[in-house]
Design a protein around this motif. Structure first.
Motif, mmCIF file in Angstrom:
data_model
loop_
_atom_site.group_PDB
_atom_site.id
_atom_site.type_symbol
_atom_site.label_atom_id
_atom_site.label_comp_id
_atom_site.label_asym_id
_atom_site.label_seq_id
_atom_site.Cartn_x
_atom_site.Cartn_y
_atom_site.Cartn_z
ATOM 1 N N ALA A 1 -13.052 -4.584 4.213
ATOM 2 C CA ALA A 1 -12.120 -4.354 4.206
ATOM 3 C C ALA A 1 -11.226 -3.095 3.379
ATOM 4 O O ALA A 1 -10.614 -2.615 4.236
ATOM 5 C CB ALA A 1 -11.559 -5.668 3.562
ATOM 6 N N LEU A 2 -12.392 -2.715 2.743
ATOM 7 C CA LEU A 2 -11.732 -1.330 2.202
ATOM 8 C C LEU A 2 -12.386 -0.664 3.145
ATOM 9 O O LEU A 2 -10.941 0.786 2.516
ATOM 10 C CB LEU A 2 -12.660 -1.419 1.148
ATOM 11 N N ILE A 3 -12.797 0.090 3.695
ATOM 12 C CA ILE A 3 -13.204 0.952 4.335
ATOM 13 C C ILE A 3 -11.738 1.002 5.511
ATOM 14 O O ILE A 3 -11.321 1.932 6.016
ATOM 15 C CB ILE A 3 -15.086 0.698 5.249
ATOM 16 N N CYS A 4 -11.720 -0.238 6.425
ATOM 17 C CA CYS A 4 -10.727 -0.738 7.266
ATOM 18 C C CYS A 4 -9.167 0.576 6.057
ATOM 19 O O CYS A 4 -8.472 0.563 7.087
ATOM 20 C CB CYS A 4 -10.550 -1.934 7.928
ATOM 21 N N LEU A 5 -8.781 -0.188 5.125
ATOM 22 C CA LEU A 5 -7.733 -0.498 4.526
ATOM 23 C C LEU A 5 -7.953 1.152 4.198
ATOM 24 O O LEU A 5 -7.011 2.131 4.097
ATOM 25 C CB LEU A 5 -8.130 -1.401 3.415
ATOM 26 N N ARG A 6 -8.921 2.037 3.746
ATOM 27 C CA ARG A 6 -8.889 3.575 3.550
ATOM 28 C C ARG A 6 -8.639 4.052 4.677
ATOM 29 O O ARG A 6 -8.199 5.724 4.646
ATOM 30 C CB ARG A 6 -10.526 3.348 3.382
ATOM 31 N N PHE A 7 -9.649 4.247 6.134
ATOM 32 C CA PHE A 7 -9.395 4.636 7.340
ATOM 33 C C PHE A 7 -8.718 3.781 8.025
ATOM 34 O O PHE A 7 -8.547 4.088 9.529
ATOM 35 C CB PHE A 7 -10.925 5.581 7.214
ATOM 36 N N ILE B 1 0.788 -1.087 0.572
ATOM 37 C CA ILE B 1 0.005 -0.250 0.054
ATOM 38 C C ILE B 1 1.108 1.724 0.067
ATOM 39 O O ILE B 1 0.479 2.080 -0.731
ATOM 40 C CB ILE B 1 -0.946 -0.324 0.845
ATOM 41 N N ALA B 2 1.929 1.071 1.030
ATOM 42 C CA ALA B 2 3.178 2.802 0.722
ATOM 43 C C ALA B 2 3.633 3.049 -0.826
ATOM 44 O O ALA B 2 3.825 3.948 -1.108
ATOM 45 C CB ALA B 2 3.892 1.712 1.822
ATOM 46 N N ARG B 3 3.950 1.463 -0.992
ATOM 47 C CA ARG B 3 4.358 1.890 -2.467
ATOM 48 C C ARG B 3 3.534 2.352 -3.703
ATOM 49 O O ARG B 3 3.677 2.986 -4.110
ATOM 50 C CB ARG B 3 5.031 0.131 -3.054
ATOM 51 N N GLU B 4 2.217 2.209 -3.413
ATOM 52 C CA GLU B 4 1.197 2.265 -4.441
ATOM 53 C C GLU B 4 0.856 4.219 -4.278
ATOM 54 O O GLU B 4 0.883 4.472 -5.171
ATOM 55 C CB GLU B 4 -0.465 1.357 -4.688
ATOM 56 N N LYS B 5 0.632 4.436 -2.738
ATOM 57 C CA LYS B 5 -0.332 5.619 -2.474
ATOM 58 C C LYS B 5 1.069 6.563 -3.376
ATOM 59 O O LYS B 5 1.131 7.325 -2.987
ATOM 60 C CB LYS B 5 -0.048 5.233 -1.081
ATOM 61 N N SER B 6 2.684 6.087 -2.961
ATOM 62 C CA SER B 6 3.718 6.963 -3.034
ATOM 63 C C SER B 6 4.090 6.704 -4.278
ATOM 64 O O SER B 6 4.368 8.362 -4.753
ATOM 65 C CB SER B 6 5.533 6.211 -2.643
ATOM 66 N N SER B 7 3.203 5.959 -5.703
ATOM 67 C CA SER B 7 3.000 6.665 -7.052
ATOM 68 C C SER B 7 1.751 6.762 -7.233
ATOM 69 O O SER B 7 1.634 7.014 -8.690
ATOM 70 C CB SER B 7 3.534 4.909 -7.619
#
Length: 311
Positions: free
Chosen positions: A210-216, A9-15
């Protein structure tokens, strides 16, 4: 959240990739597993179990079951650390699939009669709908070969796999035989679609959570930290208050016990002094009268004895 997922997730967010797009792509790719895993399973086991249900019906049923069950894995992969994720997922699936399916141990018919929160939990359980889909499908296929329709209905009534939110009494009371027969026909015609639809809804609901937990996730972990710190501080305060209160009680009890012990000792001393005074009125009194004479005898000199003899 598992470490591998955090790194991804950190890699995708950084891109600059959206978390929602990343999660949806992951779910779409995972759907492919919901097709080949049941096929792989039935390729080995179908000829061993030899169900009355034909292969394609059994296979499509397992696809929906796999979709709902994989939602548990996706949710646990987000909210549970990687070290305990496998153990938690296996234990959850075993408990839900073996003991809460409605045919082993606690029957779904008993849960319906109980109602309340338990019925709601069972309604949201994917194993409950998966079990009905397989069991009733097997019974319906069996009656075409060897069993009467009445025996199939009796078996379904025993397990409780008739229209949901209805108990056996509500199902049977106040209905004519024609109405019951029509209800049974409608149930057997629609049970498969009902079970499949509920399995899809459960799978989508788990993925949405799971998406809500991942997003927030950062907000959730921050809120969780605040709540845990508040609970910890509250417990410490309660422990300190209870410790002080118990200490005061114990101190008060100790003071009372010490006072009682002091009173007991004083009563023992008074009793011993009283017994000593009573004994002095006997032989000790005579000895007190004789004691001056003896003292006088002891202090007399030899000249005193000689003078007493001359007298």
């Amino acid at each position: 959240m598992s470490y591998a997922l955090q790194v991804m997730i950190a890699r995708e967010k950084s891109s600059g990739v959206s978390i929602v797009a990343f999660f949806l792509a992951k779910c779409i790719i995972d759907v492919l597993e919901n097709f080949w895993q049941p096929l792989f399973f039935l390729g080995f086991s179908y000829n061993f179990i030899l169900p009355m249900t034909d292969f394609m019906t059994f296979y499509t049923s397992l696809i929906f079951v796999s979709f709902a069950a994989s939602g548990v894995g996706i949710l646990f992969g987000v909210i549970i650390q990687q070290a305990t994720m496998t153990l938690a997922t296996v234990l959850f699936s075993l408990v839900l699939g073996i003991f809460l399916n409605g045919t082993i141990g606690l029957l779904y018919a008993n849960v319906k009669s109980t109602g309340g929160v338990m019925l709601g939990l069972w309604t949201m359980s994917f194993s409950r709908w998966a079990q009905e889909l397989l069991v009733v499908g097997e019974l319906e296929a069996s009656k075409k070969f060897a069993y009467q329709d009445y025996l199939v209905q009796t078996s379904v009534l025993y397990y409780g796999y008739f229209p949901p939110f209805e108990t056996k009494n509500k199902w049977e009371d106040g209905k004519t035989s024609e109405e019951k027969s029509k209800d049974w026909e409608d149930y057997f015609d629609s049970y498969g679609n009902t079970c499949r639809m509920n399995l899809v809804l459960i799978g989508l609901g788990l993925r949405l959570i799971a998406l809500i937990c991942l997003r927030f996730w950062e907000e959730i972990t921050s809120f969780y930290g605040k709540v845990s710190r508040w609970i910890s501080g509250t417990m410490k305060k309660v422990y300190g208050f209870s410790k002080d209160m118990v200490g005061d009680v114990l101190e008060e009890v100790g003071i009372i016990e010490e006072k009682e012990e002091r009173q007991r000792r004083q009563s023992v001393e008074r009793a011993s002094l009283g017994s000593a005074g009573s004994t002095k009125t006997g032989p000790s009194a005579a000895s007190n009268k004789v004691q001056p004479v003896l003292d006088e005898v002891k202090v007399m000199t030899p000249s005193d004895h000689a003078g007493r003899e001359s007298r």
